[in-house]
Design a protein around this motif. Structure first.
Motif, PDB file in Angstrom:
ATOM      1  N   PRO A  20      59.207  24.309  19.634  1.00  0.00           N
ATOM      2  CA  PRO A  20      59.007  25.767  19.600  1.00  0.00           C
ATOM      3  C   PRO A  20      58.757  26.253  18.176  1.00  0.00           C
ATOM      4  CG  PRO A  20      61.333  25.246  19.836  1.00  0.00           C
ATOM      5  CD  PRO A  20      60.598  23.942  19.936  1.00  0.00           C
ATOM      6  N   PHE A  21      58.075  27.387  18.072  1.00  0.00           N
ATOM      7  CA  PHE A  21      57.817  27.999  16.776  1.00  0.00           C
ATOM      8  C   PHE A  21      57.783  29.510  16.931  1.00  0.00           C
ATOM      9  CE2 PHE A  21      53.843  26.686  18.752  1.00  0.00           C
ATOM     10  CZ  PHE A  21      53.080  27.837  18.728  1.00  0.00           C
ATOM     11  N   ARG A  22      57.825  30.194  15.804  1.00  0.00           N
ATOM     12  CA  ARG A  22      57.780  31.657  15.808  1.00  0.00           C
ATOM     13  C   ARG A  22      56.393  32.143  15.441  1.00  0.00           C
ATOM     14  NH1 ARG A  22      62.348  34.884  14.153  1.00  0.00           N
ATOM     15  NH2 ARG A  22      61.127  35.530  12.342  1.00  0.00           N
ATOM     16  N   LEU A  23      56.058  33.289  15.991  1.00  0.00           N
ATOM     17  CA  LEU A  23      54.762  33.902  15.707  1.00  0.00           C
ATOM     18  C   LEU A  23      54.964  35.409  15.552  1.00  0.00           C
ATOM     19  CD1 LEU A  23      51.706  34.220  15.525  1.00  0.00           C
ATOM     20  CD2 LEU A  23      51.587  33.997  18.015  1.00  0.00           C
TER      21      LEU A  23
ATOM     22  N   ALA B  84      50.983  35.466  12.036  1.00  0.00           N
ATOM     23  CA  ALA B  84      51.712  34.658  11.056  1.00  0.00           C
ATOM     24  C   ALA B  84      52.621  33.681  11.790  1.00  0.00           C
ATOM     25  CB  ALA B  84      52.526  35.555  10.133  1.00  0.00           C
ATOM     26  N   PHE B  85      52.253  32.398  11.766  1.00  0.00           N
ATOM     27  CA  PHE B  85      53.041  31.355  12.418  1.00  0.00           C
ATOM     28  C   PHE B  85      54.106  30.841  11.462  1.00  0.00           C
ATOM     29  CE2 PHE B  85      49.083  31.451  14.718  1.00  0.00           C
ATOM     30  CZ  PHE B  85      49.432  31.176  16.038  1.00  0.00           C
ATOM     31  N   GLU B  86      55.257  30.486  12.034  1.00  0.00           N
ATOM     32  CA  GLU B  86      56.332  29.860  11.257  1.00  0.00           C
ATOM     33  C   GLU B  86      56.873  28.688  12.049  1.00  0.00           C
ATOM     34  OE1 GLU B  86      59.354  32.578   9.435  1.00  0.00           O
ATOM     35  OE2 GLU B  86      58.310  34.053  10.678  1.00  0.00           O
ATOM     36  N   GLY B  87      56.992  27.533  11.387  1.00  0.00           N
ATOM     37  CA  GLY B  87      57.622  26.393  12.032  1.00  0.00           C
ATOM     38  C   GLY B  87      56.688  25.472  12.775  1.00  0.00           C
ATOM     39  N   VAL B  88      55.368  25.654  12.640  1.00  0.00           N
ATOM     40  CA  VAL B  88      54.429  24.672  13.183  1.00  0.00           C
ATOM     41  C   VAL B  88      54.376  23.529  12.170  1.00  0.00           C
ATOM     42  CG1 VAL B  88      52.081  24.220  13.964  1.00  0.00           C
ATOM     43  CG2 VAL B  88      53.116  26.481  14.339  1.00  0.00           C
ATOM     44  N   LYS B  89      54.926  22.386  12.537  1.00  0.00           N
ATOM     45  CA  LYS B  89      55.240  21.363  11.544  1.00  0.00           C
ATOM     46  C   LYS B  89      54.026  20.634  10.988  1.00  0.00           C
ATOM     47  CE  LYS B  89      59.912  20.690  13.332  1.00  0.00           C
ATOM     48  NZ  LYS B  89      60.879  19.751  13.933  1.00  0.00           N
TER      49      LYS B  89
ATOM     50  N   ARG C 294      37.213  38.552  18.863  1.00  0.00           N
ATOM     51  CA  ARG C 294      37.092  39.733  18.015  1.00  0.00           C
ATOM     52  C   ARG C 294      38.469  40.294  17.735  1.00  0.00           C
ATOM     53  NH1 ARG C 294      32.105  43.589  20.100  1.00  0.00           N
ATOM     54  NH2 ARG C 294      30.386  42.151  19.587  1.00  0.00           N
ATOM     55  N   GLY C 295      38.614  40.857  16.536  1.00  0.00           N
ATOM     56  CA  GLY C 295      39.840  41.589  16.246  1.00  0.00           C
ATOM     57  C   GLY C 295      40.991  40.765  15.719  1.00  0.00           C
ATOM     58  N   ILE C 296      40.755  39.512  15.297  1.00  0.00           N
ATOM     59  CA  ILE C 296      41.783  38.728  14.614  1.00  0.00           C
ATOM     60  C   ILE C 296      41.453  38.764  13.133  1.00  0.00           C
ATOM     61  CG2 ILE C 296      42.973  36.526  14.402  1.00  0.00           C
ATOM     62  CD1 ILE C 296      43.328  37.749  17.133  1.00  0.00           C
ATOM     63  N   ALA C 297      42.274  39.434  12.347  1.00  0.00           N
ATOM     64  CA  ALA C 297      41.982  39.602  10.922  1.00  0.00           C
ATOM     65  C   ALA C 297      42.398  38.387  10.107  1.00  0.00           C
ATOM     66  CB  ALA C 297      42.680  40.849  10.386  1.00  0.00           C
ATOM     67  N   ARG C 298      43.552  37.789  10.468  1.00  0.00           N
ATOM     68  CA  ARG C 298      44.064  36.688   9.654  1.00  0.00           C
ATOM     69  C   ARG C 298      44.991  35.813  10.489  1.00  0.00           C
ATOM     70  NH1 ARG C 298      47.121  38.448   4.307  1.00  0.00           N
ATOM     71  NH2 ARG C 298      48.596  39.303   5.803  1.00  0.00           N
ATOM     72  N   VAL C 299      44.984  34.510  10.176  1.00  0.00           N
ATOM     73  CA  VAL C 299      45.934  33.569  10.764  1.00  0.00           C
ATOM     74  C   VAL C 299      46.543  32.769   9.623  1.00  0.00           C
ATOM     75  CG1 VAL C 299      46.286  31.609  12.317  1.00  0.00           C
ATOM     76  CG2 VAL C 299      44.625  33.389  12.912  1.00  0.00           C
ATOM     77  N   SER C 300      47.869  32.687   9.595  1.00  0.00           N
ATOM     78  CA  SER C 300      48.554  31.923   8.555  1.00  0.00           C
ATOM     79  C   SER C 300      49.657  31.091   9.184  1.00  0.00           C
ATOM     80  CB  SER C 300      49.149  32.861   7.500  1.00  0.00           C
ATOM     81  OG  SER C 300      50.143  33.703   8.082  1.00  0.00           O
ATOM     82  N   ASN C 301      50.082  30.069   8.455  1.00  0.00           N
ATOM     83  CA  ASN C 301      51.210  29.247   8.879  1.00  0.00           C
ATOM     84  C   ASN C 301      52.136  29.039   7.691  1.00  0.00           C
ATOM     85  OD1 ASN C 301      52.747  27.495  10.655  1.00  0.00           O
ATOM     86  ND2 ASN C 301      51.988  25.801   9.386  1.00  0.00           N
TER      87      ASN C 301
END
Length: 416
Positions: free
Chosen positions: A179-182, A194-199, A217-224
């Motif tokens: 599991p991970f947080r988003l 913003a993802f957290e814990g994707v190993k 459409r409409g996704i400005a940013r993805v981070s981990n």
């Protein structure tokens, strides 16, 4: 485990019903004062098996994920959907009143600034890849089981209507069943994921995320874990007419409505102050608004937040001078000698509060202090430090930002 019948006496600070027994208080989730319930009890916690007397303040929860009868809640995102407003609103306000009273403080506490469904622009989900697809939702209360959701009454339409797209991006980045947080933030330019814990995020996952986001459409940013994987557009939020791009995964207020209410109280309290220090300033929630009418020195420990604030100030016309300082205020608070340069000070710390900083404020003699807090307990401790030094609490205003939960914000105005 024992089975017994209990009468609920009151709500606890966490939102659970509390029954008084000869063995001490017993905490019963999803119950209300006056209700009589048969429970299965383990030590001082119990689960409702049946209810013989229901409170007149009990209402039908608006979300089926909470539990259709309000007693068998499944989704752990909310704890008080079964409580009507006539009970819920005083409960929220009293969290602040009780915390202040515990420190001997009895200032005027304003009515609660209420929250409404659909206002949440920032939501933290739990997710996990399964053989049947991506689970995206919230942990069931008291467990690690993820309740997958298809709607959420607290979240904005901009998030709810994009749940399937969010699942697709999560499916592209997830490599295991861990599991991970988003954290999903709705910004002016699109969703910030913003993802957290994707190993393990390798080249394959990066390519998959890129292809997925570019197909939507409409996704400005993805981070981990703070690393930006793709940013088709700078995610931007508005602080009183100043556009700011917050750091990936950085702190923002959960609802714009609560943020505006807090900012309005802060600005009103500052009056005609010409030099203001904003401590724990984040990306500029208050500092950039204050800069419309006063010089501001913004102090924040997180480097990326400081840079976002500074960039917003430098690229906006019509502001008074804004200076920024990166400084860990827990380890190195502004000293009383430094604070004497300001007419007013605003501070908005994390849940732990600002104990050491308040000790310096108490010695500073600054005329006006505005304390913003997400934790009534640490707020009460901090205000007690200031009142012991001669400050008077003019008003405390509780603000509901986390609807149907036991969390409450507050803004306190002090003068000397």
């Amino acid at each position: 485990m024992t089975t017994e019948t209990l009468t609920i006496a009151r709500l606890g600070s966490g939102g659970d019903g509390i029954a008084d027994t000869s063995a001490g208080p017993v905490y019963v989730p999803f119950t209300l004062p006056g209700e009589v319930v048969a429970v299965a009890r383990v030590k001082n916690h119990a689960t409702v098996m049946s209810m013989s007397v229901a409170s007149p303040e009990r209402v039908t929860p608006p979300c089926v994920h909470f539990g259709p009868d309000g007693r068998n809640g499944t989704c752990g995102g909310c704890t008080l959907q079964h409580a009507g407003d006539a009970l819920y609103h005083p409960f929220k306000r009293n969290l602040v009143v009780a915390a202040l009273k515990s420190k001997g403080l009895t200032p005027e506490v304003a009515p609660l600034v209420i929250a409404r469904p659909g206002e949440r622009r920032r939501v933290v989900f739990t997710a996990r890849r399964t053989e049947k697809g991506m689970l995206l939702g919230f942990n069931q209360a008291g467990s690690h089981h993820i309740v997958s959701i298809d709607h959420c009454p607290i979240a904005s339409d901009g998030i709810v209507l994009r749940l399937e797209d969010i699942r697709r991006v999560a499916g592209a980045i997830a490599t295991s069943s861990e599991p991970f947080r988003l954290t999903v933030l709705e910004t002016l330019s699109g969703l910030d994921l913003a993802f957290e814990g994707v190993k393990t995020v390798g080249d394959r996952e990066r390519r998959a995320v890129t292809q997925c986001v570019l197909s939507l459409r409409g996704i400005a940013r993805v981070s981990n874990d703070g690393e930006i994987l793709i940013e088709p557009q700078k995610p931007e939020i508005d602080f009183g007419g100043v556009r700011v791009s917050p750091p990936a995964g950085g702190f923002t207020q959960a609802t714009k409505e609560a943020e505006e209410a807090m900012a309005g109280l802060v600005l009103a309290a500052l009056g005609k102050a010409k030099r203001v220090a904003d401590l724990f300033a984040g990306s500029g929630t208050f500092a950039l608004r204050i800069a419309r009418k006063a010089k501001v020195h913004a102090v924040e420990g997180e480097e990326k937040a400081v840079k976002a604030l500074d960039h917003g100030a430098r690229n906006t016309q019509g502001l008074k001078p804004v200076t920024v300082e990166r400084r860990d205020l827990f380890r190195r608070p502004l000293m009383a000698s430094e604070l004497k340069a300001y007419d007013a000070v605003v501070f908005d710390p994390p849940r732990a509060g600002a104990e050491d900083q308040c000790k310096e404020l108490a010695r500073s003699g600054v005329k006006t202090i505005v304390a913003v807090s997400c934790n009534p307990v640490s707020l009460a401790r901090d205000l007690a430090i200031l009142t012991a030094a001669g400050y008077r609490i003019r008003l405390v205003t509780p603000i509901d930002q986390f609807l149907w939960s036991a969390h409450v914000e507050a803004v306190a105005v002090l003068e000397k």
